[in-house]
Design a protein around this motif. Structure first.
Motif, PDB file in Angstrom:
ATOM      1  N   GLN A  83      57.714 -40.886  21.687  1.00 53.33           N
ATOM      2  CA  GLN A  83      57.822 -42.473  21.538  1.00 53.33           C
ATOM      3  C   GLN A  83      58.130 -42.969  20.135  1.00 53.33           C
ATOM      4  N   VAL A  84      59.069 -43.650  19.785  1.00 55.49           N
ATOM      5  CA  VAL A  84      59.434 -44.024  18.510  1.00 55.49           C
ATOM      6  C   VAL A  84      59.650 -45.467  18.585  1.00 55.49           C
ATOM      7  N   ASN A  85      58.610 -46.110  17.734  1.00 50.60           N
ATOM      8  CA  ASN A  85      58.501 -47.603  17.620  1.00 50.60           C
ATOM      9  C   ASN A  85      58.458 -48.131  15.978  1.00 50.60           C
ATOM     10  N   GLY A  86      58.531 -49.392  15.806  1.00 53.98           N
ATOM     11  CA  GLY A  86      58.336 -49.764  14.772  1.00 53.98           C
ATOM     12  C   GLY A  86      57.272 -50.911  14.497  1.00 53.98           C
ATOM     13  N   ILE A  87      56.805 -51.189  13.030  1.00 57.37           N
ATOM     14  CA  ILE A  87      56.316 -52.321  12.875  1.00 57.37           C
ATOM     15  C   ILE A  87      56.849 -53.069  11.843  1.00 57.37           C
ATOM     16  N   GLY A  88      56.943 -54.328  12.045  1.00 52.89           N
ATOM     17  CA  GLY A  88      57.494 -55.163  10.992  1.00 52.89           C
ATOM     18  C   GLY A  88      56.378 -56.156  10.326  1.00 52.89           C
ATOM     19  N   PRO A  89      55.852 -55.731   9.166  1.00 50.62           N
ATOM     20  CA  PRO A  89      55.110 -56.556   8.378  1.00 50.62           C
ATOM     21  C   PRO A  89      55.601 -57.793   7.896  1.00 50.62           C
ATOM     22  N   GLY A  90      54.907 -58.835   7.937  1.00 53.61           N
ATOM     23  CA  GLY A  90      55.123 -60.171   7.299  1.00 53.61           C
ATOM     24  C   GLY A  90      54.915 -60.164   5.950  1.00 53.61           C
ATOM     25  N   TYR A  91      54.525 -60.918   5.406  1.00 50.26           N
ATOM     26  CA  TYR A  91      53.912 -61.063   3.754  1.00 50.26           C
ATOM     27  C   TYR A  91      52.525 -60.547   3.619  1.00 50.26           C
ATOM     28  N   PHE A  92      52.525 -59.611   3.082  1.00 50.97           N
ATOM     29  CA  PHE A  92      50.973 -58.989   3.058  1.00 50.97           C
ATOM     30  C   PHE A  92      50.774 -58.747   1.544  1.00 50.97           C
ATOM     31  N   THR A  93      49.261 -58.779   1.283  1.00 51.09           N
ATOM     32  CA  THR A  93      49.062 -58.705  -0.236  1.00 51.09           C
ATOM     33  C   THR A  93      48.882 -57.388  -0.645  1.00 51.09           C
ATOM     34  N   THR A  94      50.043 -56.614  -1.278  1.00 51.67           N
ATOM     35  CA  THR A  94      50.404 -55.286  -1.476  1.00 51.67           C
ATOM     36  C   THR A  94      50.591 -55.280  -2.879  1.00 51.67           C
ATOM     37  N   GLU A  95      50.613 -54.048  -3.622  1.00 51.07           N
ATOM     38  CA  GLU A  95      51.285 -53.791  -4.875  1.00 51.07           C
ATOM     39  C   GLU A  95      52.757 -54.344  -4.738  1.00 51.07           C
ATOM     40  N   MET A  96      53.585 -54.119  -3.941  1.00 54.32           N
ATOM     41  CA  MET A  96      55.073 -54.468  -3.794  1.00 54.32           C
ATOM     42  C   MET A  96      55.133 -55.628  -4.067  1.00 54.32           C
ATOM     43  N   ASN A  97      54.480 -56.669  -3.573  1.00 58.32           N
ATOM     44  CA  ASN A  97      54.416 -58.193  -3.543  1.00 58.32           C
ATOM     45  C   ASN A  97      53.607 -58.939  -4.666  1.00 58.32           C
ATOM     46  N   GLN A  98      53.269 -57.970  -5.597  1.00 58.44           N
ATOM     47  CA  GLN A  98      52.419 -58.758  -6.661  1.00 58.44           C
ATOM     48  C   GLN A  98      53.094 -59.744  -7.349  1.00 58.44           C
ATOM     49  N   ALA A  99      54.497 -59.651  -7.717  1.00 57.08           N
ATOM     50  CA  ALA A  99      55.204 -60.584  -8.506  1.00 57.08           C
ATOM     51  C   ALA A  99      55.102 -61.771  -7.592  1.00 57.08           C
ATOM     52  N   LEU A 100      55.112 -61.779  -6.154  1.00 54.06           N
ATOM     53  CA  LEU A 100      55.485 -63.017  -5.320  1.00 54.06           C
ATOM     54  C   LEU A 100      54.090 -63.403  -5.263  1.00 54.06           C
ATOM     55  N   LEU A 101      52.936 -62.684  -5.186  1.00 54.16           N
ATOM     56  CA  LEU A 101      51.754 -63.431  -5.122  1.00 54.16           C
ATOM     57  C   LEU A 101      51.469 -63.932  -6.285  1.00 54.16           C
ATOM     58  N   ALA A 102      51.854 -63.718  -7.582  1.00 50.78           N
ATOM     59  CA  ALA A 102      51.668 -64.515  -8.945  1.00 50.78           C
ATOM     60  C   ALA A 102      52.464 -65.730  -8.894  1.00 50.78           C
ATOM     61  N   ASP A 103      53.558 -65.809  -8.067  1.00 52.52           N
ATOM     62  CA  ASP A 103      54.312 -67.049  -7.962  1.00 52.52           C
ATOM     63  C   ASP A 103      53.531 -68.213  -7.091  1.00 52.52           C
ATOM     64  N   ALA A 104      53.004 -69.312  -7.894  1.00 56.74           N
ATOM     65  CA  ALA A 104      52.182 -69.912  -7.019  1.00 56.74           C
ATOM     66  C   ALA A 104      53.056 -70.737  -6.208  1.00 56.74           C
ATOM     67  N   ALA A 105      54.385 -71.245  -6.502  1.00 60.94           N
ATOM     68  CA  ALA A 105      55.209 -72.020  -5.690  1.00 60.94           C
ATOM     69  C   ALA A 105      55.786 -71.063  -4.280  1.00 60.94           C
ATOM     70  N   PHE A 106      56.050 -69.839  -4.738  1.00 61.18           N
ATOM     71  CA  PHE A 106      56.332 -68.964  -3.526  1.00 61.18           C
ATOM     72  C   PHE A 106      55.103 -68.904  -2.511  1.00 61.18           C
TER      73      PHE A 106
END
Length: 252
Positions: free
Chosen positions: A180-203
């Motif tokens: 069985q082959v399936n996928g998971i599609g995360p939304g916006y999560f508090t990860t290292e990859m999203n640190q710049a977005l998390l630091a952007d108060a407006a975003f």
């Protein structure tokens, strides 16, 4: 029978030295799986493995670069030499934010290789082992960007959209063999990859308003979907994508 019990199962999770990959490894281990951590940095993997072992989990580390074909072939061979493998989670990926008109071919290839080609390479090497046994699970970590587009992330969007279709292609080829082959599609999560977005108060304010749940997700909230798709509970689920996004895709 507990359909979600992973006792006796062995799982390889790419990009699991931290972030979502480590959260998924911990979640599978908590449900009984023996986990194999993977990444390019052996020292980082050792730190993650020490954390999980301190929690009482069975953990191995096999470092290799998922974007290097020769390294993937050797690395997967090492994993398989260590015992039966039942679950593969293709989680490794990168993000590079730049306007499309400024995207170089080098950057384009870097992002597509890390987010799309790597999943193909690792799955290609693991699949014969699963098919020979007649059972196994492959879970590809996609993104909301498998369905949507945003400014400055065209290569990532193209790669994650491609990974959605690769998931379906894998299903078409391997389902009859018991995989069985399936996928998971995360939304916006508090990860290292999203640190710049998390630091952007407006975003952050925009995301919280745009998401029906009204907040960012925590990586641990992806574990339920991962355990489901890795367990016998999903034995007749194939070629699907589960979006874990707080409802973002459901609304305008």
């Amino acid at each position: 029978m507990n359909l979600f019990d992973l006792t006796g199962k062995r799982a390889l999770i790419t990009g699991s030295g931290g972030g979502i990959g480590l959260a998924l490894a911990r979640g599978l281990a908590e449900h009984g799986a023996q986990v194999v951590l993977n990444g390019r940095d052996p020292a980082r993997l050792d730190v993650a493995a020490t954390q999980l072992r301190a929690e009482g989990h069975a953990v191995e580390t096999v470092p290799f670069d998922v974007t290097d074909e020769a390294a993937v072939i050797a690395g997967v061979a090492q994993v398989l030499a260590g015992g039966e493998l039942h679950i593969l989670i293709n989680n490794a990926g990168i993000q590079r934010r730049t306007p499309l008109t400024d995207v170089t071919l080098e950057l384009w290839n870097e992002v597509l290789t890390a987010n799309l080609t790597a999943a193909m390479l690792v799955s290609r090497e693991v699949a014969p082992h699963l098919l020979a046994r007649g059972s196994g699970k492959v879970v590809n970590i996609l993104s909301l960007m498998s369905e949507l587009g945003r400014k400055t992330i065209a290569p990532y969007t193209a790669a994650k959209g491609g990974l959605k279709m690769l998931t379906r292609a894998m299903c078409a080829e391997w389902a009859a063999g018991g995989v069985q082959v399936n996928g998971i599609g995360p939304g916006y999560f508090t990860t290292e990859m999203n640190q710049a977005l998390l630091a952007d108060a407006a975003f952050t304010t925009w995301i919280e308003a745009r998401t029906p749940a009204g907040r960012w997700g925590d990586p641990s909230e992806l574990v339920g979907a991962a355990v489901f798709l890795s367990s016998e509970a999903s034995n007749f689920v194939n070629g699907q994508v589960v979006y874990v996004d707080g409802g973002l895709l459901a609304v305008l």
